[in-house]
Design a protein around this motif. Structure first.
Motif, PDB file in Angstrom:
ATOM      1  N   UNK A   6       0.716  -1.101  -0.135  1.00 29.58           N
ATOM      2  CA  UNK A   6      -0.089   0.017  -0.144  1.00 29.58           C
ATOM      3  C   UNK A   6       0.924   1.218   0.008  1.00 29.58           C
ATOM      4  N   UNK A   7       0.465   2.429  -0.652  1.00 28.42           N
ATOM      5  CA  UNK A   7       1.105   3.483  -0.715  1.00 28.42           C
ATOM      6  C   UNK A   7       1.222   4.226   0.674  1.00 28.42           C
ATOM      7  N   UNK A   8       2.294   4.810   0.719  1.00 32.83           N
ATOM      8  CA  UNK A   8       2.346   5.779   2.034  1.00 32.83           C
ATOM      9  C   UNK A   8       1.811   7.173   2.064  1.00 32.83           C
ATOM     10  N   UNK A   9       2.268   8.051   2.592  1.00 36.22           N
ATOM     11  CA  UNK A   9       1.654   9.275   2.377  1.00 36.22           C
ATOM     12  C   UNK A   9       1.750   9.920   1.330  1.00 36.22           C
ATOM     13  N   UNK A  10       0.806  10.896   0.738  1.00 40.27           N
ATOM     14  CA  UNK A  10       0.822  11.390  -0.625  1.00 40.27           C
ATOM     15  C   UNK A  10       1.642  12.661  -0.559  1.00 40.27           C
ATOM     16  N   UNK A  11       2.793  12.750  -1.344  1.00 40.68           N
ATOM     17  CA  UNK A  11       3.383  14.031  -1.302  1.00 40.68           C
ATOM     18  C   UNK A  11       3.382  14.747  -2.606  1.00 40.68           C
ATOM     19  N   UNK A  12       3.062  15.976  -2.515  1.00 40.52           N
ATOM     20  CA  UNK A  12       2.846  17.025  -3.401  1.00 40.52           C
ATOM     21  C   UNK A  12       3.718  18.105  -3.658  1.00 40.52           C
ATOM     22  N   UNK A  13       4.934  17.907  -4.284  1.00 44.72           N
ATOM     23  CA  UNK A  13       5.959  18.900  -4.258  1.00 44.72           C
ATOM     24  C   UNK A  13       6.475  18.965  -2.906  1.00 44.72           C
ATOM     25  N   UNK A  14       7.114  19.978  -2.688  1.00 47.29           N
ATOM     26  CA  UNK A  14       8.213  19.864  -1.535  1.00 47.29           C
ATOM     27  C   UNK A  14       7.383  20.373  -0.133  1.00 47.29           C
ATOM     28  N   UNK A  15       5.978  20.863  -0.266  1.00 45.75           N
ATOM     29  CA  UNK A  15       5.410  21.508   0.656  1.00 45.75           C
ATOM     30  C   UNK A  15       4.136  20.510   1.128  1.00 45.75           C
ATOM     31  N   UNK A  16       3.707  19.771   0.590  1.00 43.57           N
ATOM     32  CA  UNK A  16       2.378  18.998   0.980  1.00 43.57           C
ATOM     33  C   UNK A  16       2.466  17.708   1.358  1.00 43.57           C
ATOM     34  N   UNK A  17       2.517  17.159   2.775  1.00 39.85           N
ATOM     35  CA  UNK A  17       2.260  15.652   2.745  1.00 39.85           C
ATOM     36  C   UNK A  17       0.966  15.294   3.447  1.00 39.85           C
ATOM     37  N   UNK A  18       0.056  14.598   2.441  1.00 37.14           N
ATOM     38  CA  UNK A  18      -1.049  13.854   3.366  1.00 37.14           C
ATOM     39  C   UNK A  18      -0.918  12.697   3.761  1.00 37.14           C
ATOM     40  N   UNK A  19      -1.560  12.376   4.810  1.00 35.17           N
ATOM     41  CA  UNK A  19      -0.937  11.214   5.700  1.00 35.17           C
ATOM     42  C   UNK A  19      -1.770  10.020   5.128  1.00 35.17           C
ATOM     43  N   UNK A  20      -3.011  10.152   4.646  1.00 36.91           N
ATOM     44  CA  UNK A  20      -3.750   9.137   4.066  1.00 36.91           C
ATOM     45  C   UNK A  20      -3.506   9.497   2.683  1.00 36.91           C
ATOM     46  N   UNK A  21      -3.246   8.814   1.815  1.00 34.03           N
ATOM     47  CA  UNK A  21      -3.387   9.189   0.116  1.00 34.03           C
ATOM     48  C   UNK A  21      -4.812   9.257  -0.498  1.00 34.03           C
ATOM     49  N   UNK A  22      -5.691  10.111   0.164  1.00 32.93           N
ATOM     50  CA  UNK A  22      -6.819   9.899  -0.351  1.00 32.93           C
ATOM     51  C   UNK A  22      -7.376  11.412  -0.625  1.00 32.93           C
ATOM     52  N   UNK A  23      -7.813  11.886  -1.791  1.00 40.70           N
ATOM     53  CA  UNK A  23      -8.222  13.085  -2.144  1.00 40.70           C
ATOM     54  C   UNK A  23      -9.901  13.068  -2.276  1.00 40.70           C
ATOM     55  N   UNK A  24     -10.347  14.021  -1.811  1.00 44.28           N
ATOM     56  CA  UNK A  24     -11.869  14.324  -2.075  1.00 44.28           C
ATOM     57  C   UNK A  24     -12.035  15.212  -3.413  1.00 44.28           C
ATOM     58  N   UNK A  25     -12.892  14.570  -4.329  1.00 45.99           N
ATOM     59  CA  UNK A  25     -13.049  15.249  -5.540  1.00 45.99           C
ATOM     60  C   UNK A  25     -13.786  16.244  -5.540  1.00 45.99           C
ATOM     61  N   UNK A  26     -13.458  17.343  -6.209  1.00 46.21           N
ATOM     62  CA  UNK A  26     -14.514  18.501  -6.201  1.00 46.21           C
ATOM     63  C   UNK A  26     -15.836  18.069  -6.782  1.00 46.21           C
ATOM     64  N   UNK A  27     -16.977  18.437  -6.179  1.00 42.78           N
ATOM     65  CA  UNK A  27     -18.201  18.205  -6.882  1.00 42.78           C
ATOM     66  C   UNK A  27     -19.072  19.506  -6.484  1.00 42.78           C
ATOM     67  N   UNK A  28     -19.644  20.011  -7.726  1.00 42.01           N
ATOM     68  CA  UNK A  28     -20.463  21.354  -7.633  1.00 42.01           C
ATOM     69  C   UNK A  28     -21.501  21.306  -6.881  1.00 42.01           C
ATOM     70  N   UNK A  29     -21.709  22.332  -5.905  1.00 46.57           N
ATOM     71  CA  UNK A  29     -22.808  22.413  -4.933  1.00 46.57           C
ATOM     72  C   UNK A  29     -22.800  21.259  -3.605  1.00 46.57           C
ATOM     73  N   UNK A  30     -21.599  20.325  -3.575  1.00 44.54           N
ATOM     74  CA  UNK A  30     -21.586  19.326  -2.688  1.00 44.54           C
ATOM     75  C   UNK A  30     -20.315  19.806  -1.582  1.00 44.54           C
ATOM     76  N   UNK A  31     -19.003  19.706  -2.486  1.00 46.94           N
ATOM     77  CA  UNK A  31     -17.829  20.064  -1.494  1.00 46.94           C
ATOM     78  C   UNK A  31     -17.594  21.386  -1.122  1.00 46.94           C
TER      79      UNK A  31
END
Length: 382
Positions: A6-31
């Motif tokens: 299983x993948x570890x934390x999600x790293x985006x560039x040098x500034x962001x580390x997301x502990x659980x590699x899960x992203x909420x997709x933008x949904x119009x009128x919901x998120x």
């Protein structure tokens, strides 16, 4: 290359580390901020604001600016941006980073809505490879002084005869994007049929320097684990699966940590989440407007539960917390979760549709003349 690890934390560039590699997709009128806060209370992840148009930001559109609202528990301010013009996109990124302190910008190249694609935007745009590269370059360079990573989301292509996802992955790497997310459907599929997870694996095999995220048909935590094991992707993007089920992020956090998910919520726990959701909307919009906004979520929360038609109808008309409470007490809190709903699609589905495109759009991968900026009006969230 698929992997059993299983993948570890999600790293985006040098500034962001997301502990659980899960992203909420933008949904119009919901998120909106309330829903993102509710999801973040359940589990770790990256929670992305509703889509905002670059033109709306540059022109200081009131609706667009009002959407730049973030919950107290959002440690990473993440915004999805839509645009078709490189210069406007770059300026919008500067507005987000310099004026609003946004920490992450995601670019949408996956929207299949006709009003967008018929002008060459959304899921139609990656067909024009040079234009895609120009937009990514402008956005990445605009964000660079602020140390903000820029990512992109796309689909497989316009249809099965006009696939673009592998080219998009190469362009994302070449222009300095921090990650690419692939929804395993074409624009012509919209949200119908099954997502093609194999395409996500192909993209992962082709892209070596940045994370590849998979999107499509993640209805349960087990689906996310199955996707990463099958494709080797670095994380997942979750959309419709969390509608009326924000505790999915709790289950996802447990699954990626190798832990056993909690028991399915009984109706009493679901009712508590419903009440919390309405409260958060009220804090953001005021009680009456928040309750009105909450109405659209009722059918998702109660999907599969034996709640009578009269209660469902009345819940879909609430305008105060008192009215909501008086109806919720009529439900049986001990009612078990309807297991028949597990693993089934939620939200919009529909059927395949012809993709509306500008005249001659498919004749060449290069753009003939200037992009029609009417593809990007100043209205965000749609």
């Amino acid at each position: 290359m698929p992997t059993a690890t299983l993948p570890g934390p999600l790293r985006l560039g040098d500034s962001i580390e997301v502990a659980t590699p899960v992203v909420l997709a933008p949904m119009a009128g919901v998120t909106n901020a309330a829903f993102r806060q509710l999801c973040a209370e359940q589990g770790a992840g990256l929670y992305v604001c509703e889509m905002i148009t670059s033109r709306g930001l540059v022109e200081r559109d009131r609706v667009s600016l009002s959407m730049l609202t973030f919950a107290p528990n959002e440690s990473v301010k993440s915004v999805q941006l839509y645009g078709v013009d490189p210069a406007t996109m770059g300026e919008a990124v500067r507005v987000l980073c310099g004026e609003h302190g946004v920490d992450h910008v995601d670019l949408n190249f996956g929207c299949p809505v006709p009003k967008i694609t018929r002008k060459g935007g959304g899921a139609a745009l990656p067909w024009k490879a040079t234009l895609l590269g120009q937009i990514l370059t402008e956005a990445v360079e605009a964000a660079r002084p602020y140390g903000v990573p820029v990512t992109m989301k796309t689909r497989k292509g316009i249809d099965d005869d006009h696939l673009t996802y592998l080219d998009a992955g190469r362009i994302a790497e070449d222009t300095g994007a921090a990650a690419i997310a692939l929804h395993g459907r074409t624009a012509s599929q919209h949200y119908s049929g099954r997502a093609d997870w194999d395409s996500i694996g192909e993209l992962k095999a082709a892209v070596s320097s940045i994370p590849v995220l998979g999107n499509g048909d993640i209805w349960e935590a087990a689906d996310a684990i199955a996707m990463v094991e099958r494709t080797g992707c670095d994380g997942v993007v979750v959309g419709r699966g969390c509608l009326g089920r924000p505790w999915l992020f709790r289950d996802l956090s447990a699954a990626f940590a190798g832990e056993t998910a909690q028991e399915l919520p009984r109706l009493g726990e679901v009712m508590g989440v419903m009440r919390r959701h309405a409260e958060l909307l009220g804090e953001w919009l005021g009680e009456e407007r928040g309750c009105v906004e909450f109405r659209k979520h009722v059918s998702w929360y109660l999907k599969g539960f034996p709640a009578g038609g009269r209660i469902r109808e009345d819940l879909g008309m609430v305008s105060s917390y008192a009215a909501l409470d008086s109806l919720l007490v009529e439900l049986d809190p001990d009612e078990p979760y309807p297991v028949s709903e597990l693993g089934t699609p939620r939200g919009r589905q529909g059927s395949p549709k012809r993709v509306h495109l500008p005249d001659g759009w498919l004749d060449s991968r290069e753009l003939a003349g200037a992009i029609d900026i009417a593809a990007e009006d100043a209205t965000s969230g749609g």
